[in-house]
Design an enzyme around this catalytic site. Structure first.
Site, PDB file in Angstrom:
ATOM      1  N   LEU A 290       0.828  -1.215   0.000  1.00  0.00           N
ATOM      2  CA  LEU A 290       0.000   0.000   0.000  1.00  0.00           C
ATOM      3  C   LEU A 290       0.852   1.251   0.000  1.00  0.00           C
ATOM      4  O   LEU A 290       0.511   2.247  -0.636  1.00  0.00           O
ATOM      5  CB  LEU A 290      -0.909   0.007   1.236  1.00  0.00           C
ATOM      6  CG  LEU A 290      -1.892  -1.151   1.361  1.00  0.00           C
ATOM      7  CD1 LEU A 290      -2.608  -1.085   2.703  1.00  0.00           C
ATOM      8  CD2 LEU A 290      -2.896  -1.111   0.219  1.00  0.00           C
TER       9      LEU A 290
ATOM     10  N   GLU B 258       1.412   6.689   6.320  1.00  0.00           N
ATOM     11  CA  GLU B 258       2.819   6.839   5.914  1.00  0.00           C
ATOM     12  C   GLU B 258       3.394   8.172   6.385  1.00  0.00           C
ATOM     13  O   GLU B 258       4.558   8.245   6.789  1.00  0.00           O
ATOM     14  CB  GLU B 258       2.977   6.709   4.399  1.00  0.00           C
ATOM     15  CG  GLU B 258       2.535   5.384   3.802  1.00  0.00           C
ATOM     16  CD  GLU B 258       3.091   4.157   4.480  1.00  0.00           C
ATOM     17  OE1 GLU B 258       4.165   4.247   5.095  1.00  0.00           O
ATOM     18  OE2 GLU B 258       2.433   3.112   4.419  1.00  0.00           O
TER      19      GLU B 258
ATOM     20  N   HIS C  45       4.321   1.878  14.405  1.00  0.00           N
ATOM     21  CA  HIS C  45       3.062   1.137  14.427  1.00  0.00           C
ATOM     22  C   HIS C  45       2.570   0.980  15.860  1.00  0.00           C
ATOM     23  O   HIS C  45       3.369   0.855  16.790  1.00  0.00           O
ATOM     24  CB  HIS C  45       3.250  -0.245  13.788  1.00  0.00           C
ATOM     25  CG  HIS C  45       3.478  -0.188  12.316  1.00  0.00           C
ATOM     26  ND1 HIS C  45       4.395  -0.966  11.671  1.00  0.00           N
ATOM     27  CD2 HIS C  45       2.870   0.579  11.358  1.00  0.00           C
ATOM     28  CE1 HIS C  45       4.361  -0.685  10.376  1.00  0.00           C
ATOM     29  NE2 HIS C  45       3.448   0.247  10.161  1.00  0.00           N
TER      30      HIS C  45
ATOM     31  N   GLU D  14       6.420  -5.606  17.444  1.00  0.00           N
ATOM     32  CA  GLU D  14       6.678  -6.896  18.084  1.00  0.00           C
ATOM     33  C   GLU D  14       5.503  -7.222  18.991  1.00  0.00           C
ATOM     34  O   GLU D  14       4.649  -6.375  19.212  1.00  0.00           O
ATOM     35  CB  GLU D  14       8.011  -6.910  18.835  1.00  0.00           C
ATOM     36  CG  GLU D  14       8.320  -5.681  19.644  1.00  0.00           C
ATOM     37  CD  GLU D  14       9.724  -5.725  20.230  1.00  0.00           C
ATOM     38  OE1 GLU D  14       9.880  -6.370  21.270  1.00  0.00           O
ATOM     39  OE2 GLU D  14      10.630  -5.132  19.632  1.00  0.00           O
TER      40      GLU D  14
ATOM     41  N   GLN E  45      -0.755  -3.328  22.327  1.00  0.00           N
ATOM     42  CA  GLN E  45      -1.618  -4.202  21.527  1.00  0.00           C
ATOM     43  C   GLN E  45      -0.773  -5.349  21.012  1.00  0.00           C
ATOM     44  O   GLN E  45       0.384  -5.159  20.642  1.00  0.00           O
ATOM     45  CB  GLN E  45      -2.208  -3.358  20.375  1.00  0.00           C
ATOM     46  CG  GLN E  45      -3.086  -4.114  19.404  1.00  0.00           C
ATOM     47  CD  GLN E  45      -3.731  -3.172  18.381  1.00  0.00           C
ATOM     48  OE1 GLN E  45      -4.399  -2.204  18.747  1.00  0.00           O
ATOM     49  NE2 GLN E  45      -3.529  -3.445  17.105  1.00  0.00           N
TER      50      GLN E  45
HETATM   51  N1  ARG Z   1       1.491  -1.464   5.192  1.00  0.00           N
HETATM   52  C1  ARG Z   1       1.757  -0.057   5.121  1.00  0.00           C
HETATM   53  C2  ARG Z   1       2.787   0.380   6.177  1.00  0.00           C
HETATM   54  O1  ARG Z   1       3.095  -0.280   7.125  1.00  0.00           O
HETATM   55  C3  ARG Z   1       0.496   0.801   5.123  1.00  0.00           C
HETATM   56  C4  ARG Z   1      -0.743   0.381   5.836  1.00  0.00           C
HETATM   57  C5  ARG Z   1      -1.856   1.386   5.582  1.00  0.00           C
HETATM   58  N2  ARG Z   1      -3.146   0.952   6.033  1.00  0.00           N
HETATM   59  C6  ARG Z   1      -4.322   1.399   5.523  1.00  0.00           C
HETATM   60  N3  ARG Z   1      -5.475   1.006   6.026  1.00  0.00           N
HETATM   61  N4  ARG Z   1      -4.369   2.248   4.529  1.00  0.00           N
HETATM   62  O2  ARG Z   1       3.349   1.466   6.119  1.00  0.00           O
HETATM   63 ZN    ZN Z   2       3.313   1.437   8.571  1.00  0.00          ZN
END
Ligand code: ARG
Ligand code: ZN
Ligand code: CA
Length: 238
Positions: free
Chosen positions: A108, A152, A161, A166, A179
């Site tokens: 994404l 992002e 995150h 972890e 979490q």
């Molecule tokens: N996987 C990506 C990252 O860790 C983006 C996740 C975005 N999630 C969303 N619901 N748009 O940076």
């Molecule tokens: Zn991310």
């Protein structure tokens, strides 16, 4: 252009807590839900001081593959690695560069953290898949509400995150509950894992776009620290 503008609108709604789905934030989390007081505009002056709409268009080739170290995609897109179809960053001390491209493997998006700025200024910014950018045009559900760029840019402003990458890890933010791991889809609230109440509707989780709706005060402070005097991105504050 409409797709690009729709993304900028989402960023301003989300970072100013003007998002209409803020009403979905659970009552328990309302005391920590935050307006980060950070806003975004398409550039109107380019690096040569000429007027611009803030958009650079380059003919790409096929899909861009993200390597596990995550850096390759920026390097390809910026033209540093392949040198044929990328687009060089505008000066990263005063422009937030957003590369939008056809990313392989359902990725994404990807971001460079502030602590990498000094050693890699040319790849600083965020990369977003075309189909998860903005809310109109080529977007694909369930990542069609512009939240990938919100997430992002959260990383670009030093947010981790929510699960700390972890098991029950630390995201270095006090008001986001520990979490167990990332969330997907659209869970029902309440749901508990390591601590009390999982904040899976936070932009820094992995839930569907339609199910995320908040940053916290602690995240706001962590982002603003980067923009403050002495912070790595203080040059963005005029
Ligand atoms: N996987 C990506 C990252 O860790 C983006 C996740 C975005 N999630 C969303 N619901 N748009 O940076
Ligand atoms: Zn991310
Ligand atoms: Ca936390």
């Amino acid at each position: 252009m409409a797709q690009i503008e729709s993304q900028i609108d989402v960023l301003n709604e989300d970072f100013r807590r003007m998002n209409s789905d803020g009403v979905n934030t659970p009552g328990a989390f309302l005391p920590v839900a935050a307006d980060s007081q950070i806003e975004f505009y398409l550039a109107c002056i380019d690096p040569n001081d000429n007027p611009t709409n803030g958009v650079v268009r380059v003919q790409g080739e096929g899909e861009y593959t993200v390597e596990m170290d995550g850096d390759q995609v920026n390097e390809t897109l910026t033209g540093i690695k392949v040198g044929i179809n990328g687009s060089q960053a505008w000066p990263t001390n005063r422009y937030l560069n957003i590369w939008v491209a056809n990313l392989a493997d359902d990725v994404l998006g990807y971001a460079q953290f502030p602590d990498q700025y000094a050693s890699k200024p040319n790849t600083d910014g965020v990369v977003i898949n075309t189909t998860s950018f903005g809310t109109t045009g080529l977007v694909d559900a369930p990542f069609d509400q512009g939240r990938t760029a919100t997430h992002e840019i959260g990383h670009w402003l030093n947010l981790l995150h929510i699960w700390g990458d972890e098991l029950c890890g630390d995201d270095l933010v006090g008001d986001t509950p520990f979490q167990e791991w990332s969330s997907t889809g659209c869970p029902n609230h309440p749901r508990a894992s390591c601590e009390s109440d999982d904040m899976f509707m936070n932009y820094m989780d992995y839930t569907d776009d339609a199910c995320m709706n908040m940053f916290t005060q602690g995240q706001r402070n962590r982002m603003r620290a980067v923009l403050s005097p002495g912070g790595i991105r203080h040059s963005f504050v005029s």
